[in-house]
Structures are given as structure tokens and as C-alpha cells.
Design a protein around this motif. Structure first.
Motif, PDB file in Angstrom:
ATOM      1  N   ARG A 251      -6.768  34.450  72.784  1.00 15.48           N
ATOM      2  CA  ARG A 251      -5.641  34.987  72.363  1.00 15.48           C
ATOM      3  C   ARG A 251      -5.623  34.637  70.817  1.00 15.48           C
ATOM      4  NH1 ARG A 251      -2.692  34.068  76.878  1.00 15.48           N
ATOM      5  NH2 ARG A 251      -3.699  35.957  78.885  1.00 15.48           N
ATOM      6  N   PRO A 252      -4.566  35.327  70.310  1.00 14.09           N
ATOM      7  CA  PRO A 252      -4.017  35.055  69.091  1.00 14.09           C
ATOM      8  C   PRO A 252      -2.927  32.824  69.353  1.00 14.09           C
ATOM      9  CG  PRO A 252      -3.678  36.606  69.229  1.00 14.09           C
ATOM     10  CD  PRO A 252      -4.575  36.379  70.412  1.00 14.09           C
ATOM     11  N   ASP A 253      -2.822  32.931  70.055  1.00 16.06           N
ATOM     12  CA  ASP A 253      -1.764  31.870  70.561  1.00 16.06           C
ATOM     13  C   ASP A 253      -3.029  30.754  70.208  1.00 16.06           C
ATOM     14  OD1 ASP A 253      -2.131  32.448  72.630  1.00 16.06           O
ATOM     15  OD2 ASP A 253      -0.715  32.262  74.049  1.00 16.06           O
ATOM     16  N   GLY A 254      -3.924  30.479  71.009  1.00 18.75           N
ATOM     17  CA  GLY A 254      -4.469  29.533  71.201  1.00 18.75           C
ATOM     18  C   GLY A 254      -5.097  29.584  72.153  1.00 18.75           C
ATOM     19  N   SER A 255      -4.469  30.594  73.327  1.00 18.89           N
ATOM     20  CA  SER A 255      -4.619  30.223  74.695  1.00 18.89           C
ATOM     21  C   SER A 255      -6.003  30.990  75.312  1.00 18.89           C
ATOM     22  CB  SER A 255      -3.364  30.899  75.459  1.00 18.89           C
ATOM     23  OG  SER A 255      -3.086  31.945  75.659  1.00 18.89           O
ATOM     24  N   ILE A 256      -6.529  30.583  76.225  1.00 23.96           N
ATOM     25  CA  ILE A 256      -7.664  31.462  77.201  1.00 23.96           C
ATOM     26  C   ILE A 256      -7.035  32.300  77.953  1.00 23.96           C
ATOM     27  CG2 ILE A 256      -9.934  30.785  78.089  1.00 23.96           C
ATOM     28  CD1 ILE A 256      -9.623  28.324  76.547  1.00 23.96           C
ATOM     29  N   ALA A 257      -7.795  33.494  78.127  1.00 18.71           N
ATOM     30  CA  ALA A 257      -7.301  34.316  79.273  1.00 18.71           C
ATOM     31  C   ALA A 257      -8.748  34.915  80.063  1.00 18.71           C
ATOM     32  CB  ALA A 257      -6.892  35.543  78.431  1.00 18.71           C
ATOM     33  N   LEU A 258      -9.169  35.437  81.158  1.00 15.97           N
ATOM     34  CA  LEU A 258     -10.059  35.498  81.468  1.00 15.97           C
ATOM     35  C   LEU A 258      -9.815  37.112  81.425  1.00 15.97           C
ATOM     36  CD1 LEU A 258     -10.604  34.485  85.145  1.00 15.97           C
ATOM     37  CD2 LEU A 258     -11.601  33.900  83.636  1.00 15.97           C
ATOM     38  N   VAL A 259     -11.377  38.184  81.234  1.00 10.58           N
ATOM     39  CA  VAL A 259     -11.867  39.225  81.017  1.00 10.58           C
ATOM     40  C   VAL A 259     -10.852  39.742  82.233  1.00 10.58           C
ATOM     41  CG1 VAL A 259     -13.395  41.312  80.321  1.00 10.58           C
ATOM     42  CG2 VAL A 259     -13.034  39.445  79.306  1.00 10.58           C
ATOM     43  N   ASP A 260     -10.444  40.646  82.529  1.00 15.41           N
ATOM     44  CA  ASP A 260     -10.180  41.830  83.475  1.00 15.41           C
ATOM     45  C   ASP A 260     -11.125  41.590  84.974  1.00 15.41           C
ATOM     46  OD1 ASP A 260      -7.302  42.672  85.232  1.00 15.41           O
ATOM     47  OD2 ASP A 260      -9.002  44.135  86.048  1.00 15.41           O
ATOM     48  N   GLU A 261     -11.393  41.759  86.424  1.00 16.70           N
ATOM     49  CA  GLU A 261     -12.572  41.596  87.279  1.00 16.70           C
ATOM     50  C   GLU A 261     -13.237  43.158  86.888  1.00 16.70           C
ATOM     51  OE1 GLU A 261     -11.609  38.969  90.637  1.00 16.70           O
ATOM     52  OE2 GLU A 261     -12.703  41.027  91.755  1.00 16.70           O
ATOM     53  N   SER A 262     -12.031  44.063  86.694  1.00 16.21           N
ATOM     54  CA  SER A 262     -12.407  45.935  86.503  1.00 16.21           C
ATOM     55  C   SER A 262     -12.459  46.008  85.826  1.00 16.21           C
ATOM     56  CB  SER A 262     -10.952  46.577  86.515  1.00 16.21           C
ATOM     57  OG  SER A 262     -10.460  46.019  85.718  1.00 16.21           O
ATOM     58  N   GLU A 263     -13.024  44.872  84.325  1.00 18.94           N
ATOM     59  CA  GLU A 263     -13.756  45.379  82.828  1.00 18.94           C
ATOM     60  C   GLU A 263     -15.191  44.833  82.722  1.00 18.94           C
ATOM     61  OE1 GLU A 263     -11.987  45.079  79.900  1.00 18.94           O
ATOM     62  OE2 GLU A 263      -9.826  45.101  80.867  1.00 18.94           O
ATOM     63  N   LEU A 264     -15.365  43.928  84.247  1.00 19.27           N
ATOM     64  CA  LEU A 264     -16.655  42.996  84.119  1.00 19.27           C
ATOM     65  C   LEU A 264     -18.180  44.268  84.639  1.00 19.27           C
ATOM     66  CD1 LEU A 264     -15.755  40.261  85.652  1.00 19.27           C
ATOM     67  CD2 LEU A 264     -15.988  40.467  83.568  1.00 19.27           C
ATOM     68  N   PRO A 265     -19.308  44.340  84.284  1.00 21.74           N
ATOM     69  CA  PRO A 265     -19.733  43.796  82.994  1.00 21.74           C
ATOM     70  C   PRO A 265     -19.050  43.517  81.833  1.00 21.74           C
ATOM     71  CG  PRO A 265     -21.572  45.267  83.850  1.00 21.74           C
ATOM     72  CD  PRO A 265     -19.398  45.852  84.611  1.00 21.74           C
ATOM     73  N   LEU A 266     -18.817  42.159  81.188  1.00 25.74           N
ATOM     74  CA  LEU A 266     -18.728  42.850  80.217  1.00 25.74           C
ATOM     75  C   LEU A 266     -20.393  42.480  79.003  1.00 25.74           C
ATOM     76  CD1 LEU A 266     -16.987  41.950  77.210  1.00 25.74           C
ATOM     77  CD2 LEU A 266     -17.399  39.561  77.632  1.00 25.74           C
ATOM     78  N   LEU A 267     -20.377  43.535  78.666  1.00 24.89           N
ATOM     79  CA  LEU A 267     -21.836  43.811  78.451  1.00 24.89           C
ATOM     80  C   LEU A 267     -21.689  43.467  76.731  1.00 24.89           C
ATOM     81  CD1 LEU A 267     -22.089  48.052  78.611  1.00 24.89           C
ATOM     82  CD2 LEU A 267     -23.290  46.184  79.913  1.00 24.89           C
ATOM     83  N   LEU A 268     -23.102  42.970  76.496  1.00 22.10           N
ATOM     84  CA  LEU A 268     -23.681  41.801  75.234  1.00 22.10           C
ATOM     85  C   LEU A 268     -23.039  43.641  74.329  1.00 22.10           C
ATOM     86  CD1 LEU A 268     -27.310  40.296  76.197  1.00 22.10           C
ATOM     87  CD2 LEU A 268     -25.444  39.390  74.799  1.00 22.10           C
TER      88      LEU A 268
END
Ligand code: ANZ
Length: 831
Positions: free
Chosen positions: A463-480
């Protein structure tokens, strides 16, 4: 249907000289060109080897091969060694009534496909599709009995969705974190290299300079599982050598951590600051004559005196570019520099010098060791180079065995043996407060990111503030992202290839996707779970099905995976077990390793040497069964052994004779009770041999049975059926042709019931036979009594012995002298 009557004695049979009736060689050999292909195709079309869903755990058996990386360079006989073993085993188990799960898939992410893509501009998925198609074709041609409906590739989005999902679990449990670690960066190649890929500070590929650079990487906390990874090795049936390698890699040791007060340097509380050392040999404390810090130890700056500063800094700078492995090499001259500082030995109260030296590693223990030149070889070497003093605490000096030796010059420890003294000094240190017992591990957390394109994207957003977020499970697979230019980004700063895909990386809200990708290990960490339920899009696999199949009953692969793959897979499995996602503590119950098949010249098969034996070539010439049986007859499954054309001819002879036998079956012939016992022994022997992966001896027994049948005046159907079924796991094509077409027993022999044997029969005695070359003893063979009487089988096995092969050398065998159950002597042409 062919039913011939016995013919006349002839030269082609093994017993032409005996007076027994024997059969003429068949005038229509087994037509492998047509029949192999027919059966191979039919088995796949009929899904003959599909595992049944459901089923009771006790009836189910999971037999797994380490799945291959599908490369474009084709398959040679060496690649088949493991697969032939699991195939034979699976076939027998099915015939014994087991519901066998035997799947195959492709470990398809990784560098070779990416490099191919860089060269050709073609997407790596194309190369992978082509290579796996060609692997599949060869495997199907050989008739490997996989359940092809379960085929998977780690590069399928439907698969790597769950690899990403497992990563999210690791992250949620605090087992995945980002860390600045120092990597080998090659600016010219634009890539991070593993330690093995760097030789003397240059890249192995291209010989370009390599720098040590800090890089933010994903790291998995495998160290949290160190104890369980060690303990649970007791739960599995694996080769001792593999368990030992895992134990060494985890490297648990028990010792003492203790402080040596630094002369003249105060800590925050006003007392002397201390150098903490970790030692597994605290009983040697009185023998400490110096202390060594790793050059990167944080105290080095603080304690170094002005006079020594320049030398210390110069030394530390050059040590930074060295690999740990090189630093620890025993054949290397020990080096170091005196810091000018002194510490006090807490037992003797004497001051000793503090040095820095690169044989001490910064990230093991405390990064500092106490030097005991009278007890430790490395310390002895170091002290010798710099003329440091030695206090002889063991009358016999350095001993390999840490428990041996009786102490002297060691205060209250004098007269105690090392082991007792160790316990005493630890108690003493804890009472006095200068040290405490400590367990250490060599195992490090697992650096889990790579800077390549062709790997699983991390489901992570910065995230812009430097924190880390997981991609939501519903959006997996995160495609190449679909890229065209896979070239690495050259330059002095390490940058992952994915950072070129700007549209993919940069999110509308200012967030950025993680541009590292997962290492090749990721996909192979859990594929055995997916085979159980490969199409599930709701979960990595249905929990009920996992219950029905886990753990993998038998896992077979090469020893190159003895450490990392198995350790990583066990780690993930335990994490999933803790999350309630798998029902067992360990993934792989029984493990067996196949040996490597060398070229006929005894060297590793390689295109450049020209000693590669391609699978297709052997099959084209001799058929599938000859390839299979010859390869399994080369020697013990787990041994490294050269390919042998001669051995192949021997096996071919056996199969030809067996075919003759099958073509001379009589429906009316009775089984002579006199040979029933022998047949029972053979059934038992072959069953146990296949169970124990002793395929070479199983084949010997089959050869004996063939020879036995050849001598009969007519061949009873019952015995031919037994031979046909027993050989089905090893020579499945001819067995199928015989069972279905000649014997007309219906399709398929591979679903028929395995012959039973009588358990109550006497145990086999072992006969030890001498093997001689020109009268000189060159080896022995332990054989069952039947085998020991069979000249042909004994000769073949004897010639398989390395020592015998060496003694024969290039000479031909002129004569074989055979004394049944006693000796086989090869007389060569040179004498
Ligand atoms: C004194 C001593 C005397 C040691 C002796 C050994 C034999 P494990 O844990 O089994 O590998 N050591 C400790 N930290 C180190 C580091 N960062 N780099 C290099 N060596 C290190 O063995 C621990 C032993 O390895 C320790 O015990 C220490 O040397 C050394 F006769 O201390 B010993």
C-alpha cells in the motif's frame, strides 16, 4: 489364438544339450511393434488405471513419483528408473486388490522455460505445453499406469490459485515475512544467483562479476518447525541416509552460551560488556586461549583498538564477498586479524586475545567462538598460523569423538571424561550465572522469493503507506501478467523482471503489487495433495478425500531431492496440519530413492559425451518390455549403475523364451506335484521382491520359472497363467497380449487377481556363491537355492557386479565354469 505343440530340441534354447524335451524357438516372435502400441493406447482409452473415488483408507494405496520438470531435451532411460519401479509396484498392488492412486504431473515453473522464452520470444507456457506433451507421449508409449485424468501442471492457474492460497495462510500465521537479505547479484545477467552458481566471485554462467547486495525478500519461518521436522522423522519409513541428511540440515545441537567479559569495555549497566559465545564443548573452557568473532559481528567496531583498526577493517571488507561455504572449507588456510581487545576466561580468570576470522560465521550461534586449539582442529590450525598459545587439556590432543578424552589442566574437571565434565561445567556456569544451556539449529529461514517472471505471483499488495495487504481470497488466482519481454533488468540494483509489467504492478489506489515471484519449490510443496482432488475449485482438496488417501504410502524419486524438496514439503504439510487442512502429520510415509543410470561407459549420461540412451530408440528396436525388464535387471533399484546392452540381450532372450512358452500351452496337461513347491516359492519370492523394490531379483525368479516351464513335456495352462501374471508388473505388454489373446482369459491381466502362495512353506535358505574371474575371487552373490542352480541367471547377476565387470574389462568371456550352488568362474580371452 496360437496353441502349438512342443517342437524339437534346438540350439536356441538354454538347455539344448540336455536330454529333456524343449521347444523350438517360436517362428513368430512377439509382434511388439503393433501390440505394444495397441495395449498402451487401449489402457489410456479405457482409463484402466483410474483410481476409484472414495474407498476405505485401508483399501487405498497412494503411490507417487516425484513429478518431473518437463524439459525440451527428451527422455532417456535414466529418467525412467524410478517410474518403472513405481509402475511395477502399482500394477502388483492393483492385482492384489488395492485401489491405487498413481498420478503424474508437471513441475512446470522455472528458469529453463523462461530462458527459452527470452531466446525465442515465445511465451514460456508454450514451451511448457510442448515439453509436457512430449513427456506424456513417451510415458504413455511405455504404458506407465498413471491415472491420466489427474494430470496437473503447477503453472495452471487453477493449480497456482491454491499455491497462492497456501501462501496467504502462511502469511496470516506470521510464517511469511519480508527481510533485507544479502544476495549474490550479477549486474550483467540482471539476476540473483544461488551460492552454487557463484564461483570465486564470478557467475558460473558467463563468468561475470557478482556483488553481494541487500535485497528485500520474502522469507518463510521454517525454523519455527525445526523441532517437529526433526522429531517426526521417527514417524516415517525412509532410507536412513535421507533421514540423516535431513537431520544434518536441521543441525540441532545442544550446548552452552556463555559470556566472556571484555577488558575495559563497559556495558550499559556499568559492568564489563561481554562477548557471548556458543559452544557444544563447554568442558574445554580451561583450554581457551583466544576468542574469535565473525568479521561481521556487531562488537567488532566497538572493541577494536586504534592500532588494529585498519587491518581489521580491511579484513572484514574482503570477508564480506566470500561465501559461507568457502569460509568453512577445511582445506583452506585459516585467516584472521587481532582486534587488540582482550576478554576474561570466566573459569580461569585469565585474559585472552580477541581475533576476527572468517571461519566463524556471523549468523550461527552468537557469531563468536571460544578458541580451544588443544581440542578443536580448526582452532588448532588457526592457533598454529598465528602462533597463539595452547593449553593441553587432553593428554591425547584433538579427538574426533566429543565424548572421548579425560581432562587435565582443567581445575575441578580434572580426571573426568569429556561427557561428565560437560554436564558439570554447564551446571557450574548456570549456578555462577556466566552461561546457560542452549539449543541451536543450523536450519535458516527459507528465502522464498525470486526475481524471475515464470513463477507464482505473490498475492500481496504494497500500500502507499508502506503497509502490506493480502489480495482477497476471492480474487485468486492472481494471474501472471501476459508479458512479451522476459529479459532480466540489468544494472547495479536488483529488480525483479515483473516490475516491467507496469500496468499490472501499479494499482489505481497507488498500491503496488509484489514483483518477486515464488521459487520453483512452491508448486512442488503440495502437488501430492492436489492429485487427490485435482479439479476442486472450492478447496485445495476435499477434506474427506484427503482423509481417504493421506499420507502418500510410497514416494519415489532421486536423492537430489533428499534434503530441500522433502523438507519444504514437510514444512508446508505441518503448517496445513496445524490449520486443520490435512489429517496427517507427515506427507510421505515410505520413501525410496532410485539410483542413477549411467551411460554404458560408466559416465553420467550426457549429450556432449554422446552416451545417452534415449527411451524411444530402445523401444523402436526392442519394444517396451525389453526396455522395462532390462532396466530393472541392471542391478539393485537404489544403486547407481551403468546401462548394459549385454544385459539387455540377456533379458530379451528371456522374453523370447517366455513367449515360446506361452505359445505352447496345453489345456489338458496336469501340473506335476513335484514342481508345485518350487512354483510356490517363486510366487512368494516375486511378490516379496516387488514389494521391497528388488526388481532385479524378481526378474531372476521369473527367468527360473520360464526355464522350468521350458523343460516340461507340455505346459499346463495353470503354470503359464502364473508366469503371465507374475511378469505382468515387469513386462506388462507381453503379459497382456498373452492373457487377453493367447490364454483368452479376458481383458485385462492387470486387473486379474495376483497369484496366491502358501505362507506356511519353509523359509528360503540363502546360498552364497563365489564369483571368480580367471580363478580369482572377485565377489560373492547371496542367492536363493533355486537361483543358485541356474547358470544363466547366476552368470547374468555375477556379470552385473562392479568388481567382476572391472576384472573382465575389455576381454571377452571365453568360457564359463559353473558349479551349481558353489561357484561361477569366467575365463576371459586374455589369459
Ligand atoms: C569450543 C569448541 C571446542 C567447539 C571443541 C567445538 C569443539 P555445532 O553446533 O554442532 O555446529 N561454533 C559456534 N558458533 C560458530 C560460528 N558462528 N561459526 C563457526 N563455528 C561456530 O557446533 C558448535 C561448535 O561450533 C561450537 O563449539 C563452536 O566451537 C563452533 F573441541 O566451541 B566449539
Amino acid at each position: 489364438m496360437v496353441r502349438l505343440s512342443p517342437g524339437n530340441p534346438s540350439d536356441g534354447s538354454p538347455d539344448a544339450s540336455s536330454s529333456q524335451p524343449v521347444y523350438a524357438p517360436q517362428n513368430h516372435p512377439y509382434d511388439f511393434r503393433n501390440r505394444d502400441e495397441h495395449w498402451a493406447k487401449k489402457w489410456v482409452d479405457d482409463k484402466l488405471f483410474a483410481a476409484n473415488e472414495g474407498g476405505d483408507r485401508a483399501e487405498n494405496e497412494y503411490v507417487l513419483d516425484m513429478f518431473p520438470y518437463p524439459s525440451g531435451s527428451g527422455l532417456h532411460v535414466g529418467h525412467m528408473a524410478g517410474y518403472l519401479g513405481t509402475d511395477a509396484y502399482s500394477r502388483m498392488r492393483r492385482m492384489q486388490g488395492k485401489n491405487v492412486l498413481h498420478p503424474m504431473g508437471w513441475d512446470a515453473f522455472g528458469l529453463p522455460a523462461e530462458q527459452h522464452a527470452i531466446k525465442t520470444g515465445e511465451h514460456p507456457s508454450n514451451a511448457v505445453a510442448q515439453a509436457s506433451a512430449s513427456f506424456r507421449a513417451v510415458m504413455q508409449r511405455i504404458g506407465l499406469s498413471y491415472d491420466w485424468d489427474r494430470e496437473l501442471a503447477t503453472t495452471d492457474p487453477g493449480y497456482y490459485k491454491w499455491t497462492q492460497w497456501i501462501f496467504t495462510k502462511l502469511y496470516e500465521k506470521g510464517l511469511a515475512y519480508m527481510e533485507d537479505s544479502v544476495v549474490n547479484w550479477c549486474p550483467e545477467l540482471g539476476t540473483v544467483l544461488s551460492n552454487e552458481e557463484v564461483i570465486d566471485g564470478k557467475s558460473e554462467r558467463g563468468n561475470f562479476p557478482v556483488e553481494r547486495k541487500p535485497l528485500k525478500q520474502w522469507v518463510l519461518k521454517i525454523t519455527d518447525y525445526a523441532d517437529r521436522l526433526l522429531e517426526d522423522l521417527n514417524l516415517v519409513d525412509w532410507p536412513d541416509g535421507v533421514k540423516e541428511m535431513q537431520r544434518n540440515w536441521i543441525g540441532r545441537s545442544e550446548g552452552l552460551q556463555m559470556g566472556f567479559p571484555i577488558d575495559g569495555v563497559k556495558g550499559e549497566d556499568g559492568s564489563d560488556a561481554k562477548i557471548d559465545v556458543y559452544t557444544t564443548r563447554p568442558e574445554t573452557l580451561a583450554g581457551v586461549t583466544y576468542v574469535v568473532l565473525a568479521p561481521e559481528h556487531p562488537l567488532v567496531q566497538k572493541i577494536t583498538t586504534a592500532e588494529q583498526r585498519e587491518a581489521v577493517q580491511a579484513y572484514a571488507a574482503q570477508a564480506r564477498n566470500k561465501q559461507d561455504m568457502d569460509r568453512q572449507r577445511e582445506d583452506q588456510q585459516k585467516t584472521g586479524v587481532f582486534t587488540g581487545a582482550y576478554v576474561k576466561n570466566p573459569l580461569t580468570n585469565e585474559n585472552v586475545q580477541v581475533w576476527i576470522g572468517d571461519y566463524v560465521l556471523g549468523h550461527y550461534g552468537t557469531g563468536a567462538v571460544m578458541g580451544v586449539p588443544s581440542a578443536d582442529q580448526r582452532d588448532k590450525d588457526f592457533a598454529a598460523v598465528y602462533g597463539l598459545s595452547v593449553v593441553d587439556i587432553f593428554p591425547n590432543g584433538v579427538d574426533e569423538d566429543p565424548d572421548a578424552g579425560v581432562l587435565q589442566n582443567s581445575d575441578f574437571l580434572n580426571g573426568l571424561n569429556a561427557k561428565e565434565a560437560r554436564a558439570r561445567i554447564m551446571d557450574f556456569a548456570e549456578e555462577q550465572g556466566f552461561g546457560e544451556r542452549k539449543v541451536n539449529y543450523k536450519l535458516r529461514d527459507w528465502v522464498f522469493s525470486r526475481q524471475r517472471y515464470w513463477g507464482e505471483p505473490f498475492p500481496i499488495i504494497h500500500r502507499p503507506d508502506g503497509s502490506i495487504a493480502l489480495v482477497d481470497e476471492s480474487e485468486l488466482p492472481l494471474l501472471l501478467p501476459d508479458m512479451k519481454d522476459f529479459n532480466p533488468i540489468k544494472g547495479s540494483d536488483p529488480k525483479p523482471v515483473l516490475s516491467k509489467a507496469e500496468n499490472w504492478v501499479n494499482l489505481p489506489d497507488g498500491g503496488r503489487r509484489e514483483t518477486n515471484t515464488m521459487p520453483n519449490w512452491a508448486g512442488s510443496c503440495w502437488y501430492y495433495l492436489r492429485f487427490i482432488d485435482p479439479k476442486n475449485d472450492q478447496a485445495l482438496a476435499d477434506p474427506e478425500k484427503l482423509q481417504q488417501w493421506l499420507p502418500v504410502d510410497l514416494y519415489v524419486g532421486g536423492t537430489e531431492h533428499a534434503v530441500l524438496h522433502l523438507l519444504y514439503a514437510r514444512f508446508w504439510h505441518k503448517v496445513l496440519y496445524d490449520a486443520g487442512a490435512v489429517p496427517t502429520k507427515e506427507p510421505f510415509q515410505r520413501l525410496r530413492n532410485q539410483g542413477m543410470i549411467l551411460g554404458e561407459d560408466g559416465q553420467k549420461m550426457s549429450k556432449s559425451i554422446g552416451n545417452v540412451v534415449p527411451v524411444d530408440t530402445v523401444i523402436d528396436e526392442h519394444g517396451v518390455d525389453v526396455l522395462r525388464a532390462a532396466e530393472m535387471f541392471l542391478g539393485p533399484f537404489e544403486k547407481t549403475k551403468p546401462w548394459s546392452t549385454k544385459g539387455m540381450q540377456g533379458v530379451k532372450g528371456w522374453l523370447d523364451r517366455t513367449w515360446t512358452v506361452f505359445n505352447h500351452v496345453s489345456d489338458t496337461a496336469e501340473v506335476d506335484p513335484a514342481i508345485q513347491g518350487e512354483v510356490q516359492l517363486i510366487i512368494r519370492g516375486v511378490t516379496q521382491d516387488i514389494e521391497q523394490f528388488k526388481f532385479n531379483t524378481a526378474i531372476s525368479k521369473l527367468m527360473i520359472l520360464t526355464n522350468m516351464l521350458m523343460k516340461l513335456p507340455s505346459i499346463p495352462r495353470q503354470l503359464a497363467e502364473i508366469l503371465c501374471q507374475l511378469m505382468a508388473p515387469i513386462a506388462p505388454m507381453m503379459a497382456e497380449e498373452t492373457w487377453s489373446t493367447i490364454l483368452q482369459n479376458g481383458y485385462s491381466v492387470h486387473r486379474s487377481e495376483w497369484p496366491q502362495y502358501d505362507e506356511t512353506m519353509a523359509a528360503l535358505k540363502v546360498v552364497t556363491m563365489a564369483v571368480q574371474v580367471n580363478g580369482k575371487l572377485r565377489g560373492t552373490l547371496d542367492l536363493d537355492p533355486q537361483t543358485a542352480r541356474d547358470q544363466e541367471v547366476v552368470s547374468l547377476q555375477a556379470q552385473g557386479l562392479e568388481s567382476v565387470r572391472r576384472a573382465i574389462g575389455d576381454a571377452g568371456i571365453e568360457k564359463t565354469i559353473f558349479v551349481p550352488s558353489k561357484v561361477v568362474n569366467f575365463v576371459t580371452s586374455k589369459t
